[in-house]
Design an enzyme around this catalytic site. Structure first.
Site, PDB file in Angstrom:
ATOM      1  N   ARG A   3       0.859  -1.187   0.000  1.00 44.64           N
ATOM      2  CA  ARG A   3       0.000   0.000   0.000  1.00 44.64           C
ATOM      3  C   ARG A   3       0.891   1.231   0.000  1.00 44.64           C
ATOM      4  O   ARG A   3       1.948   1.257   0.642  1.00 44.64           O
ATOM      5  CB  ARG A   3      -0.878   0.066   1.261  1.00 44.64           C
ATOM      6  CG  ARG A   3      -2.083  -0.848   1.267  1.00 44.64           C
ATOM      7  CD  ARG A   3      -3.168  -0.403   0.278  1.00 44.64           C
ATOM      8  NE  ARG A   3      -4.326  -1.270   0.349  1.00 44.64           N
ATOM      9  CZ  ARG A   3      -4.500  -2.391  -0.362  1.00 44.64           C
ATOM     10  NH1 ARG A   3      -3.573  -2.781  -1.234  1.00 44.64           N
ATOM     11  NH2 ARG A   3      -5.604  -3.107  -0.240  1.00 44.64           N
ATOM     12  N   GLU A  14      -4.306   7.429  -4.968  1.00 40.99           N
ATOM     13  CA  GLU A  14      -4.526   6.657  -6.189  1.00 40.99           C
ATOM     14  C   GLU A  14      -5.812   7.104  -6.867  1.00 40.99           C
ATOM     15  O   GLU A  14      -6.810   7.291  -6.167  1.00 40.99           O
ATOM     16  CB  GLU A  14      -4.587   5.156  -5.871  1.00 40.99           C
ATOM     17  CG  GLU A  14      -3.264   4.643  -5.330  1.00 40.99           C
ATOM     18  CD  GLU A  14      -3.221   3.130  -5.118  1.00 40.99           C
ATOM     19  OE1 GLU A  14      -4.237   2.456  -5.369  1.00 40.99           O
ATOM     20  OE2 GLU A  14      -2.162   2.633  -4.711  1.00 40.99           O
ATOM     21  N   HIS A  22      -1.600  -0.085  -9.653  1.00 42.74           N
ATOM     22  CA  HIS A  22      -2.194  -0.988  -8.653  1.00 42.74           C
ATOM     23  C   HIS A  22      -2.842  -2.204  -9.340  1.00 42.74           C
ATOM     24  O   HIS A  22      -4.066  -2.392  -9.273  1.00 42.74           O
ATOM     25  CB  HIS A  22      -3.213  -0.233  -7.793  1.00 42.74           C
ATOM     26  CG  HIS A  22      -3.465  -0.892  -6.469  1.00 42.74           C
ATOM     27  ND1 HIS A  22      -3.704  -0.205  -5.320  1.00 42.74           N
ATOM     28  CD2 HIS A  22      -3.526  -2.202  -6.110  1.00 42.74           C
ATOM     29  CE1 HIS A  22      -3.901  -1.043  -4.320  1.00 42.74           C
ATOM     30  NE2 HIS A  22      -3.785  -2.281  -4.781  1.00 42.74           N
TER      31      HIS A  22
HETATM   32  P1  NAP Z   1      -0.843 -11.551   5.114  1.00 37.30           P
HETATM   33  O1  NAP Z   1      -0.856 -12.995   4.767  1.00 37.30           O
HETATM   34  O2  NAP Z   1      -1.646 -11.076   6.269  1.00 37.30           O
HETATM   35  O3  NAP Z   1       0.676 -11.120   5.302  1.00 37.30           O
HETATM   36  C1  NAP Z   1       1.080  -9.935   5.896  1.00 37.30           C
HETATM   37  C2  NAP Z   1       2.368 -10.184   6.648  1.00 37.30           C
HETATM   38  O4  NAP Z   1       2.825  -8.938   7.159  1.00 37.30           O
HETATM   39  C3  NAP Z   1       2.223 -11.158   7.807  1.00 37.30           C
HETATM   40  O5  NAP Z   1       3.163 -12.186   7.680  1.00 37.30           O
HETATM   41  C4  NAP Z   1       2.499 -10.311   9.057  1.00 37.30           C
HETATM   42  O6  NAP Z   1       3.246 -11.084   9.980  1.00 37.30           O
HETATM   43  C5  NAP Z   1       3.321  -9.153   8.495  1.00 37.30           C
HETATM   44  N1  NAP Z   1       3.138  -7.921   9.250  1.00 37.30           N
HETATM   45  C6  NAP Z   1       1.982  -7.312   9.603  1.00 37.30           C
HETATM   46  N2  NAP Z   1       2.230  -6.195  10.282  1.00 37.30           N
HETATM   47  C7  NAP Z   1       3.575  -6.087  10.381  1.00 37.30           C
HETATM   48  C8  NAP Z   1       4.441  -5.127  10.973  1.00 37.30           C
HETATM   49  N3  NAP Z   1       3.958  -4.074  11.657  1.00 37.30           N
HETATM   50  N4  NAP Z   1       5.766  -5.309  10.850  1.00 37.30           N
HETATM   51  C9  NAP Z   1       6.262  -6.399  10.213  1.00 37.30           C
HETATM   52  N5  NAP Z   1       5.488  -7.328   9.624  1.00 37.30           N
HETATM   53  C10 NAP Z   1       4.157  -7.174   9.720  1.00 37.30           C
HETATM   54  O7  NAP Z   1      -1.330 -10.670   3.871  1.00 37.30           O
HETATM   55  P2  NAP Z   1      -1.167 -10.979   2.303  1.00 37.30           P
HETATM   56  O8  NAP Z   1      -2.333 -11.713   1.809  1.00 37.30           O
HETATM   57  O9  NAP Z   1       0.203 -11.506   2.051  1.00 37.30           O
HETATM   58  O10 NAP Z   1      -1.277  -9.467   1.763  1.00 37.30           O
HETATM   59  C11 NAP Z   1      -0.372  -8.478   2.182  1.00 37.30           C
HETATM   60  C12 NAP Z   1      -0.789  -7.107   1.706  1.00 37.30           C
HETATM   61  O11 NAP Z   1      -0.536  -6.978   0.313  1.00 37.30           O
HETATM   62  C13 NAP Z   1      -2.284  -6.772   1.811  1.00 37.30           C
HETATM   63  O12 NAP Z   1      -2.616  -6.347   3.116  1.00 37.30           O
HETATM   64  C14 NAP Z   1      -2.472  -5.698   0.775  1.00 37.30           C
HETATM   65  O13 NAP Z   1      -2.310  -4.426   1.355  1.00 37.30           O
HETATM   66  C15 NAP Z   1      -1.340  -5.953  -0.216  1.00 37.30           C
HETATM   67  N6  NAP Z   1      -1.851  -6.391  -1.540  1.00 37.30           N
HETATM   68  C16 NAP Z   1      -1.641  -5.595  -2.609  1.00 37.30           C
HETATM   69  C17 NAP Z   1      -2.075  -6.003  -3.858  1.00 37.30           C
HETATM   70  C18 NAP Z   1      -1.853  -5.158  -5.070  1.00 37.30           C
HETATM   71  O14 NAP Z   1      -2.665  -5.213  -5.991  1.00 37.30           O
HETATM   72  N7  NAP Z   1      -0.792  -4.382  -5.126  1.00 37.30           N
HETATM   73  C19 NAP Z   1      -2.754  -7.229  -4.004  1.00 37.30           C
HETATM   74  C20 NAP Z   1      -2.941  -8.006  -2.878  1.00 37.30           C
HETATM   75  C21 NAP Z   1      -2.481  -7.579  -1.633  1.00 37.30           C
HETATM   76  P3  NAP Z   1       3.211 -10.760  11.559  1.00 37.30           P
HETATM   77  O15 NAP Z   1       1.779 -10.674  11.928  1.00 37.30           O
HETATM   78  O16 NAP Z   1       3.967 -11.899  12.165  1.00 37.30           O
HETATM   79  O17 NAP Z   1       3.937  -9.476  11.720  1.00 37.30           O
HETATM   80  C1  GLV Z   2      -5.321  -5.180  -3.415  1.00 43.45           C
HETATM   81  O1  GLV Z   2      -4.632  -4.245  -3.269  1.00 43.45           O
HETATM   82  C2  GLV Z   2      -5.726  -6.051  -2.364  1.00 43.45           C
HETATM   83  O2  GLV Z   2      -5.467  -5.732  -1.186  1.00 43.45           O
HETATM   84  O3  GLV Z   2      -6.354  -7.075  -2.678  1.00 43.45           O
END
Ligand code: NAP
Ligand code: GLV
Length: 320
Positions: free
Chosen positions: A238, A267, A286
């Site tokens: 983000r 955005e 994005h």
């Molecule tokens: P996820 O499985 O919840 O992974 C997030 C990771 O971040 C977890 O391993 C968590 O581990 C860690 N984390 C959370 N807060 C933290 C902090 N303060 N410091 C260090 N590590 C931290 O989520 P995901 O499905 O992989 O998605 C991640 C993010 O990608 C989403 O929230 C979204 O914003 C973004 N995203 C973007 C797109 C795009 O189109 N660009 C698409 C999909 C997702 P701990 O809890 O152990 O810290």
């Molecule tokens: C996209 O940014 C998502 O969080 O799925």
């Protein structure tokens, strides 16, 4: 009488049709333009269910008028566009779309990393603009991916999927989370690092933490200064997790080599944004989860959550 569902963006009729059997459906009639705030506020006053996308800000002002609202389904895994705590205190369920977009977003993250490392967009533009005049010994040179170190900040679902790709490309992988993942370390041979150490040791730093009060500005001036001068920063999480002013300064003064961004604080990013004036940046609108199959799967999860709610069943993927 059927409950009212307001859909904040035009969705395909084959996805919406089953919802019409259980809801009075009202839908914003545009795929490209976000629902205006005044319309959103008006529609929320009568809606029992709301289907949002990430450009819809569901904050306290919206929730205050939404006296009948019981469920919000968000077409994204990230849900920082919704004040989840305010929703929870009002007893409103919030759901998201994890897992189905993991591999697709990991593909995009790795593609952006590669495009930035080898400046693919700059090279293509040079060709199209007639600036490819001869083969040059040091022309169009980038940095190696093979043999380099990738630091993943946020080793969650998408982080792990990127890590598997990185291992296939012969990279060493460091990661930083609030909690260690010993099973993942053992299985893939990646190494846990504190953030400072990860920043100082990585050739590529990839941001994949959710946006929260804790991660806002996580990568600022000090963190960028810790990175190698040859390093590349990739943000697919983000905007706002990386301080854009600090990033602009670091790229302009070559404190880091380059950056690849799929996300921005505002955005769509304004076309006069200073970051867009820099040559050492690769930017995307994005598109992490943007394949037809994955976007339909995300809509499918939202649709199922809404159908379950209307039938009195437990909706999938509730966020807390
Ligand atoms: P996820 O499985 O919840 O992974 C997030 C990771 O971040 C977890 O391993 C968590 O581990 C860690 N984390 C959370 N807060 C933290 C902090 N303060 N410091 C260090 N590590 C931290 O989520 P995901 O499905 O992989 O998605 C991640 C993010 O990608 C989403 O929230 C979204 O914003 C973004 N995203 C973007 C797109 C795009 O189109 N660009 C698409 C999909 C997702 P701990 O809890 O152990 O810290
Ligand atoms: C996209 O940014 C998502 O969080 O799925």
């Amino acid at each position: 009488m059927k409950p009212t569902l307001y859909i904040c963006r035009e969705m395909p009729e084959e996805i919406v049709a089953p919802l019409r059997e259980l809801y009075e459906v009202d839908m914003w009639q545009s795929t490209t333009v976000a629902v205006p705030r005044d319309v959103l506020l008006e529609k929320c006053a009568t809606a029992t269910a709301l289907w949002t996308v990430i450009s819809d800000q569901i904050d306290d002002e919206v929730l205050q008028v939404a006296s009948k609202l019981k469920i919000i389904v968000n077409m994204a895994v990230g849900y920082n566009n919704i004040d989840v705590e305010a929703a929870r205190t009002r007893g409103i369920i919030v759901t998201n779309t994890p897992d189905v977009l993991t591999e697709t977003t990991a593909d995009l993250a790795f593609a952006l990393l590669m495009a930035t490392a080898r400046d693919l967009i700059g090279a293509e533009n040079a060709l199209r603009e007639g600036r490819w005049t001869s083969w040059e010994p040091l022309g169009f040179t980038g940095v190696d991916i093979y043999g380099s170190t990738l630091g993943i900040v946020g080793m969650g679902r998408i982080g792990e999927a990127v890590m598997r790709r990185a291992k296939g490309f012969g990279m060493d992988v460091l990661y930083h989370n609030r909690s260690r993942k010993h099973g993942v370390e053992d299985m893939y041979g990646c190494t846990y690092a504190e953030l400072e150490e990860l920043l100082a040791s990585s050739d590529f730093v990839l941001i994949l933490v959710p946006y929260s009060a804790e991660t806002k500005g996580l990568i600022g001036k000090d963190e960028l200064e810790r990175m190698k001068e040859t390093a590349i920063l990739i943000n697919v999480a983000r905007g706002g997790i990386v301080d854009e002013n600090a990033l602009f300064d670091a790229l302009r003064t070559k404190k880091i080599h380059a950056a690849g961004l799929d996300v921005f604080e505002t955005e769509p990013v304004p076309l006069d944004h200073p970051l867009l004036t820099l040559p050492n940046i690769t930017v995307l609108p994005h598109i992490g989860s943007a394949t037809v199959k994955t976007r339909l799967a995300m809509m499918g999860l939202n649709q199922k959550a809404l159908l379950a709610f209307a039938k009195g069943e437990e909706p999938n993927h509730q966020v807390t």
